[in-house]
Design a protein around this motif. Structure first.
Motif, short mmCIF file in Angstrom:
data_model
loop_
_atom_site.label_atom_id
_atom_site.label_comp_id
_atom_site.label_asym_id
_atom_site.label_seq_id
_atom_site.Cartn_x
_atom_site.Cartn_y
_atom_site.Cartn_z
N GLY A 8 0.80 -1.22 0.00
CA GLY A 8 0.00 0.00 0.00
C GLY A 8 0.83 1.27 0.00
N ILE A 9 2.15 1.13 0.10
CA ILE A 9 3.02 2.30 0.13
C ILE A 9 3.20 2.82 -1.29
CG2 ILE A 9 5.34 3.14 0.69
CD1 ILE A 9 5.46 0.93 2.82
N PRO A 10 2.89 4.09 -1.52
CA PRO A 10 3.04 4.63 -2.87
C PRO A 10 4.51 4.76 -3.26
CG PRO A 10 2.53 6.38 -1.33
CD PRO A 10 2.47 5.09 -0.56
N THR A 11 4.74 4.79 -4.55
CA THR A 11 6.11 4.99 -5.02
C THR A 11 6.44 6.47 -4.93
OG1 THR A 11 5.32 5.18 -7.27
CG2 THR A 11 6.08 3.01 -6.56
N VAL A 12 7.69 6.76 -4.70
CA VAL A 12 8.17 8.13 -4.59
C VAL A 12 9.46 8.26 -5.37
CG1 VAL A 12 7.08 8.60 -2.37
CG2 VAL A 12 9.34 7.60 -2.43
N THR A 13 9.93 9.50 -5.54
CA THR A 13 11.18 9.71 -6.25
C THR A 13 12.26 10.18 -5.28
OG1 THR A 13 10.82 12.04 -6.74
CG2 THR A 13 9.86 10.45 -8.29
N LEU A 14 13.48 10.22 -5.78
CA LEU A 14 14.61 10.68 -4.97
C LEU A 14 14.54 12.17 -4.71
CD1 LEU A 14 17.40 8.53 -6.62
CD2 LEU A 14 16.39 8.21 -4.35
N ASN A 15 13.63 12.88 -5.36
CA ASN A 15 13.41 14.29 -5.06
C ASN A 15 12.68 14.46 -3.74
OD1 ASN A 15 14.44 15.29 -7.61
ND2 ASN A 15 12.64 14.33 -8.49
N VAL A 38 18.45 19.06 -2.87
CA VAL A 38 17.31 19.02 -3.79
C VAL A 38 16.62 20.38 -3.81
CG1 VAL A 38 15.00 18.04 -4.18
CG2 VAL A 38 16.92 16.53 -3.64
N VAL A 39 16.42 20.98 -2.63
CA VAL A 39 15.76 22.30 -2.56
C VAL A 39 16.61 23.36 -3.26
CG1 VAL A 39 15.01 24.13 -0.99
CG2 VAL A 39 14.43 21.76 -0.50
N ILE A 40 17.92 23.36 -3.01
CA ILE A 40 18.81 24.33 -3.67
C ILE A 40 18.70 24.18 -5.19
CG2 ILE A 40 21.24 24.93 -4.10
CD1 ILE A 40 21.76 24.23 -1.12
N TRP A 41 18.73 22.94 -5.65
CA TRP A 41 18.63 22.68 -7.09
C TRP A 41 17.31 23.21 -7.64
CZ3 TRP A 41 21.92 21.08 -10.74
CH2 TRP A 41 21.37 20.85 -11.99
N GLU A 42 16.20 22.92 -6.96
CA GLU A 42 14.90 23.36 -7.45
C GLU A 42 14.79 24.88 -7.50
OE1 GLU A 42 12.17 21.21 -4.93
OE2 GLU A 42 12.13 19.51 -6.31
N ILE A 43 15.42 25.56 -6.56
CA ILE A 43 15.43 27.03 -6.59
C ILE A 43 16.19 27.52 -7.82
CG2 ILE A 43 16.37 29.09 -5.45
CD1 ILE A 43 15.70 27.64 -2.77
N MET A 44 17.35 26.93 -8.09
CA MET A 44 18.16 27.37 -9.22
C MET A 44 17.54 26.98 -10.55
SD MET A 44 22.11 26.81 -8.08
CE MET A 44 22.00 25.08 -8.37
N ALA A 45 16.81 25.88 -10.59
CA ALA A 45 16.27 25.37 -11.85
C ALA A 45 14.79 25.70 -12.02
CB ALA A 45 16.50 23.86 -11.92
N GLY A 47 12.17 25.38 -10.21
CA GLY A 47 11.22 24.37 -9.80
C GLY A 47 11.41 23.00 -10.40
N ASN A 48 12.32 22.86 -11.35
CA ASN A 48 12.58 21.54 -11.95
C ASN A 48 13.42 20.71 -10.99
OD1 ASN A 48 11.24 22.09 -14.38
ND2 ASN A 48 13.02 23.23 -15.10
N PRO A 49 12.99 19.49 -10.68
CA PRO A 49 13.73 18.66 -9.74
C PRO A 49 15.00 18.09 -10.36
CG PRO A 49 11.86 17.45 -10.59
CD PRO A 49 11.77 18.84 -11.16
N PRO A 50 15.99 17.74 -9.53
CA PRO A 50 17.24 17.20 -10.07
C PRO A 50 17.12 15.77 -10.58
CG PRO A 50 17.32 17.24 -7.68
CD PRO A 50 16.05 17.93 -8.09
#
Length: 146
Positions: A8-15, A38-45, A47-50
């Motif tokens: 029942g555990i949903p799949t998630v990503t490394l983000n 991950v947060v630093i990357w999303e700020i620079m990109a 909102g696009n995740p690494p």
């Protein structure tokens, strides 16, 4: 008695979670370093995740770190330490203090170099007064009653 069902555990990503949290249910200060990167990357990109969002990591699967291109508009602040934060071996990740110190040093250097211009995202809209002042609700009622 409630029993946790692993199917029942949903799949998630490394983000969303570092691999040791996903695969071993272990959360440490090194996990915070992963998430901070991950947060630093999303700020620079903008909102696009690494990590690719279509590559899901399931419990019990081996997580593979993708190769992540650095956003071209931020080449002046490129630093290897951010990528070190995504090392699957927790003991090889930098500390949060080291990560912060590295970026503080980079930004202090950029502030001293006045030729650096921070890119403005395309979604930025400056706040300003409207071209034509609209009457307030009270003014509308007052003029309507006359």
């Amino acid at each position: 008695m409630d029993i946790l069902k692993t199917f029942g555990i949903p799949t998630v990503t490394l983000n969303q979670f570092p691999p040791e949290m996903l695969l071993l249910n272990q959360y440490t200060e090194s996990s915070d370093v992963w998430s901070t990167a991950v947060v630093i990357w999303e700020i620079m990109a903008a909102g696009n995740p690494p990590f690719p969002v279509d590559k899901e990591v399931r419990f019990g699967e081996e997580a593979v770190t993708p190769s992540v291109p650095w956003p071209e508009k931020y080449l002046q602040i490129k630093d290897k330490i951010l990528f070190d934060c995504w090392n699957h071996n927790c003991s090889l990740r930098p500390s949060i203090h080291h990560l912060r110190g590295t970026f503080v040093a980079i930004f202090e250097k950029l502030i001293a170099d006045s030729s650096y211009e921070i890119p403005i995202p395309t979604t930025y809209l400056p706040m300003r007064a409207p071209d034509i002042a609209q009457p307030t609700y009270a003014e509308q009622i007052y003029h309507a009653g006359m």
